[in-house]
Design an enzyme around this catalytic site. Structure first.
Site, PDB file in Angstrom:
ATOM      1  N   ASP A  60      30.885  40.453 -14.193  1.00 23.84           N
ATOM      2  CA  ASP A  60      30.995  39.888 -15.547  1.00 23.84           C
ATOM      3  C   ASP A  60      31.299  41.007 -16.548  1.00 23.84           C
ATOM      4  OD1 ASP A  60      28.508  41.073 -15.620  1.00 23.84           O
ATOM      5  OD2 ASP A  60      27.462  39.350 -16.492  1.00 23.84           O
ATOM      6  N   SER A  61      31.350  42.252 -16.057  1.00 21.06           N
ATOM      7  CA  SER A  61      31.873  43.354 -16.875  1.00 21.06           C
ATOM      8  C   SER A  61      33.329  43.089 -17.258  1.00 21.06           C
ATOM      9  CB  SER A  61      31.758  44.685 -16.121  1.00 21.06           C
ATOM     10  OG  SER A  61      32.271  44.570 -14.804  1.00 21.06           O
ATOM     11  N   ASP A 112      30.514  37.349  -9.836  1.00 21.60           N
ATOM     12  CA  ASP A 112      29.297  37.572 -10.626  1.00 21.60           C
ATOM     13  C   ASP A 112      29.058  36.324 -11.481  1.00 21.60           C
ATOM     14  OD1 ASP A 112      27.227  39.163 -11.440  1.00 21.60           O
ATOM     15  OD2 ASP A 112      28.450  40.511 -12.672  1.00 21.60           O
ATOM     16  N   LYS A 140      26.939  36.857  -7.081  1.00 23.12           N
ATOM     17  CA  LYS A 140      25.868  37.784  -7.481  1.00 23.12           C
ATOM     18  C   LYS A 140      25.108  37.186  -8.656  1.00 23.12           C
ATOM     19  CE  LYS A 140      26.596  41.850  -9.807  1.00 23.12           C
ATOM     20  NZ  LYS A 140      25.788  41.654 -11.032  1.00 23.12           N
ATOM     21  N   GLU A 157      20.616  48.726 -10.516  1.00 24.83           N
ATOM     22  CA  GLU A 157      21.365  49.387 -11.598  1.00 24.83           C
ATOM     23  C   GLU A 157      20.429  50.201 -12.478  1.00 24.83           C
ATOM     24  OE1 GLU A 157      24.087  46.886 -13.766  1.00 24.83           O
ATOM     25  OE2 GLU A 157      24.501  48.445 -15.264  1.00 24.83           O
TER      26      GLU A 157
HETATM   27  O1  KIV Z   1      29.455  43.274 -13.866  1.00 23.03           O
HETATM   28  C1  KIV Z   1      29.428  44.343 -13.216  1.00 23.03           C
HETATM   29  O2  KIV Z   1      30.393  45.121 -13.194  1.00 23.03           O
HETATM   30  C2  KIV Z   1      28.212  44.659 -12.484  1.00 23.03           C
HETATM   31  C3  KIV Z   1      28.134  45.986 -11.790  1.00 23.03           C
HETATM   32  C4  KIV Z   1      27.925  47.064 -12.769  1.00 23.03           C
HETATM   33  C5  KIV Z   1      27.115  46.002 -10.713  1.00 23.03           C
HETATM   34  O3  KIV Z   1      27.313  43.881 -12.457  1.00 23.03           O
END
Ligand code: KIV
Length: 268
Positions: A41-42, A80, A110, A178
Site C-alpha cells: 500500500d506504499s 497488501d 498481507k 518493520e
Molecule cells: O506497503 C509496503 O511497502 C510495505 C512494506 C514496507 C513491508 O508494507
C-alpha cells in the site's frame, strides 16, 4: 512460487522480497529472481501522490496487483490490504481479500496486524487465502503511533512477540517485521517456524524487504534503515532534459524519425 515454498525457506537461504506496483517493474524484479513481490500500500506514496498510505482504496490495490501479476512468472505476488479494508465486518474483509486472488490474481495477501487480525488470519487461511502478517511499525496506524520504531521497551517487545506467535498459530505463512530493534527481530525469528521478513529489523530475519523506489534511487526521501542501490532518478532526469533540449533545439525529430509520403506530394 507458492506460500508453502516460502514457508519452507525459513532458516534456509535468505529470502528476498521487494515491492512493485506496475508491470515493467515487476518484470525486472521477477527476472532478478526475487522470491516475493509485494504490491504494497506504499503505492499511495510512491505512485499515487498521497501523503500516506491511508487513502489507498481496494480498487487501486486490485488494479496495481493485476498489473504486477500479468508481468510475473515466478515470484509469489502478495497484495497488501489497504487501511479499513479489513478489521471491521469479517464478511467485508473476506470479500476485499478474496478480490485480490479472484480478480487480480495475487497468490497471497498481507495484513497490518494487531489483536483484531488473529481470527481473520485463521478464517482466511482456512478459506485458502494465504496471509502474510505484518507487525512492528504498521503505517496504517500512523495517526495512533506515528511512524517510529516499535517494540523498544520490554512490554511492547513482548506484545509483538506474542502477536507473532498468535498469527503463526492462526496460519500466517510469513511475517513482516518493520522498524523494530534487531535483537527483538532475532528473538521473534528464533521463536517462530514461519519465516520473518525484516525491513529496518536488522540482519537476523529469514529475509529482507525494501520499497523498490528506495532500491533503485527514485524516492525523494528514504528511511534511515533503507539502502539505495542505483540512481534511476538522475537517469530519468537526464533523459527528460535531453528530450526537452532536443525538441526545443529542433534536433528531434530527425529525418530518421520521420516518413515523407511521395504519394501525397501534390496535396497542397
Ligand atoms: O506497503 C509496503 O511497502 C510495505 C512494506 C514496507 C513491508 O508494507
Amino acid at each position: 512460487m507458492r506460500a508453502k515454498d516460502i514457508r519452507a525457506k525459513a532458516g534456509e537461504e535468505p529470502i528476498t522480497m521487494l515491492t512493485a506496483y506496475d508491470a515493467p517493474t515487476a518484470r525486472i524484479v521477477d527476472a532478478a529472481g526475487v522470491d516475493m513481490i509485494l504490491v504494497g500500500d506504499s503505492v499511495g506514496n510512491t505512485q499515487l501522490g498521497y501523503d500516506s498510505t491511508l487513502p489507498v482504496t481496494v480498487d487501486e490495490m486490485a488494479s496495481h496487483t493485476a498489473a504486477v501479476v500479468r508481468a510475473t512468472e515466478d515470484a509469489l505476488v502478495i497484495a497488501d490490504m489497504p487501511f479499513l479494508s479489513f478489521g471491521g465486518d469479517e464478511g467485508d474483509a473476506i470479500d476485499n481479500c478474496g478480490r485480490m486472488l479472484k480478480e487480480a490474481g495475487a497468490d497471497a495477501i498481507k495484513l497490518e496486524c494487531g489483536p483484531h487480525t488473529v481470527d481473520l488470519t485463521r478464517t482466511l487461511t482456512q478459506l485458502g487465502v494465504p496471509v502474510q502478517a505484518h507487525l512492528g511499525l504498521t503505517p496504517q496506524r500512523e495517526n495512533e503511533t506515528g511512524l517510529f520504531r516499535q517494540g523498544t521497551d520490554e512490554e511492547s517487545a513482548r506484545r509483538i512477540l506474542d502477536l507473532a506467535r498468535e498469527h503463526e498459530s492462526a496460519g500466517a505463512f510469513s511475517l513482516v517485521l518493520e522498524h523494530v530493534p534487531a535483537n527483538l527481530a532475532g528473538a521473534v525469528t528464533d521463536a517462530l517456524s514461519i519465516p520473518t521478513i525484516g525491513i529496518g529489523a536488522g540482519p537476523d530475519c529469514d529475509g529482507q524487504v525494501l520499497v523498490i523506489d528506495d532500491v533503485i534511487g527514485l524516492s525523494e526521501r528514504t528511511a534511515p534503515f533503507s539502502r539505495t542501490f542505483g540512481d534511476v532518478r538522475a537517469e530519468m532526469e537526464r533523459a527528460v532534459d535531453g528530450y526537452v533540449d532536443a525538441v526545443e533545439s529542433g534536433e528531434f525529430p530527425g529525418e530518421e524519425h520521420s516518413h515523407v509520403e511521395p504519394e501525397i506530394e501534390d496535396v497542397y
